[in-house]
Scaffold this motif. Sequence first.
Motif, short mmCIF file in Angstrom:
data_model
loop_
_atom_site.label_atom_id
_atom_site.label_comp_id
_atom_site.label_asym_id
_atom_site.label_seq_id
_atom_site.Cartn_x
_atom_site.Cartn_y
_atom_site.Cartn_z
N PRO A 118 40.62 34.41 45.24
CA PRO A 118 41.06 34.94 46.54
C PRO A 118 41.36 36.44 46.53
CG PRO A 118 42.11 32.84 46.13
CD PRO A 118 41.36 33.21 44.87
N ARG A 119 41.95 36.94 45.47
CA ARG A 119 42.30 38.38 45.43
C ARG A 119 41.05 39.26 45.39
NH1 ARG A 119 44.48 42.22 47.39
NH2 ARG A 119 45.00 43.96 46.08
N THR A 120 40.06 38.91 44.58
CA THR A 120 38.87 39.76 44.51
C THR A 120 38.04 39.63 45.79
OG1 THR A 120 37.67 38.04 43.28
CG2 THR A 120 38.70 39.79 42.00
N ARG A 121 38.04 38.45 46.41
CA ARG A 121 37.34 38.32 47.70
C ARG A 121 38.02 39.20 48.75
NH1 ARG A 121 36.98 32.76 46.37
NH2 ARG A 121 38.75 32.34 47.72
N GLU A 122 39.35 39.27 48.69
CA GLU A 122 40.10 40.12 49.62
C GLU A 122 39.76 41.59 49.40
OE1 GLU A 122 44.71 41.14 49.83
OE2 GLU A 122 44.30 39.04 50.31
N GLN A 123 39.70 42.02 48.15
CA GLN A 123 39.35 43.41 47.84
C GLN A 123 37.92 43.71 48.28
OE1 GLN A 123 40.19 43.30 43.63
NE2 GLN A 123 42.23 44.16 43.91
N TYR A 124 37.03 42.78 48.05
CA TYR A 124 35.63 42.93 48.47
C TYR A 124 35.59 43.11 49.98
CZ TYR A 124 30.58 41.85 48.44
OH TYR A 124 29.21 41.89 48.57
N GLY A 125 36.34 42.27 50.70
CA GLY A 125 36.38 42.34 52.16
C GLY A 125 36.96 43.65 52.67
N GLN A 126 38.01 44.14 52.02
CA GLN A 126 38.61 45.41 52.41
C GLN A 126 37.61 46.56 52.24
OE1 GLN A 126 42.09 45.54 49.93
NE2 GLN A 126 43.28 44.21 51.29
N GLU A 127 36.84 46.50 51.15
CA GLU A 127 35.83 47.55 50.92
C GLU A 127 34.73 47.47 51.97
OE1 GLU A 127 34.24 50.93 49.25
OE2 GLU A 127 36.20 50.01 48.95
N LEU A 128 34.32 46.25 52.33
CA LEU A 128 33.30 46.11 53.39
C LEU A 128 33.82 46.70 54.70
CD1 LEU A 128 30.68 45.11 54.65
CD2 LEU A 128 31.74 42.84 54.88
N LYS A 129 35.06 46.38 55.04
CA LYS A 129 35.64 46.90 56.28
C LYS A 129 35.71 48.43 56.25
CE LYS A 129 39.64 46.63 59.30
NZ LYS A 129 40.93 46.02 59.57
N ARG A 130 36.14 48.98 55.12
CA ARG A 130 36.25 50.44 54.99
C ARG A 130 34.89 51.10 55.18
NH1 ARG A 130 35.63 54.50 51.83
NH2 ARG A 130 34.84 53.49 49.99
N ARG A 131 33.88 50.55 54.52
CA ARG A 131 32.53 51.14 54.62
C ARG A 131 31.93 50.94 56.01
NH1 ARG A 131 29.86 52.32 49.10
NH2 ARG A 131 31.68 52.22 47.77
#
Length: 182
Positions: free
Chosen positions: A7-20
């Motif tokens: 869950p934590r790495t999926r959350e970080q992945y999602g945050q990076e997608l949103k940022r980009r």
Amino acid sequence: MAIEDNPRTREQYGQELKRRREAAGLTQEELSQRVVMSRTHIAHIEAGRRRPDIEDARRLDRELGTDGFFVRFLPTLDGRQVAEHFAEAMEFESQATIIKEYAPSLVPGILQTQRYAYAVLNSGYPRNNDEQRDKLLVTRLERARILDSFDSPEFYALLSEAVLRQVVGGPDVMCEQLRHII
């Protein structure tokens, strides 16, 4: 190099997608149209609730000009082989508080012993080669470990009588399997 799926790495992945996505000046709807994904799927990825598949990641990289970032850091299942149709179920299972399963013909995978699972995986057609079978066996046994921890989900299985009476792998294997269920 891909990262472990949790869950934590999926959350970080999602945050990076949103940022980009925001840096590119796109809404979720605009991005969804460009990469041929639903807006809700993008929202789930950004929230860390879903893991995109490899094709989704490639389309995101292409559209956002991220030079392979989303493919390289795609959360993986540590090299474990999971049938494509089961990957999403396994993800939801890891977040579940209760799991209910109906088994009309075989013991559910999450309850299978190593010998029973081996017999099941060795019986299909077309037959798996030894390497494929062993990877599937390891995945199935690892999946069962979800029930080992203190905070594991409640598990309910409704077994057909045929599951209990059909001999899989021989009498010794079935005896071991039935004892494991009990």
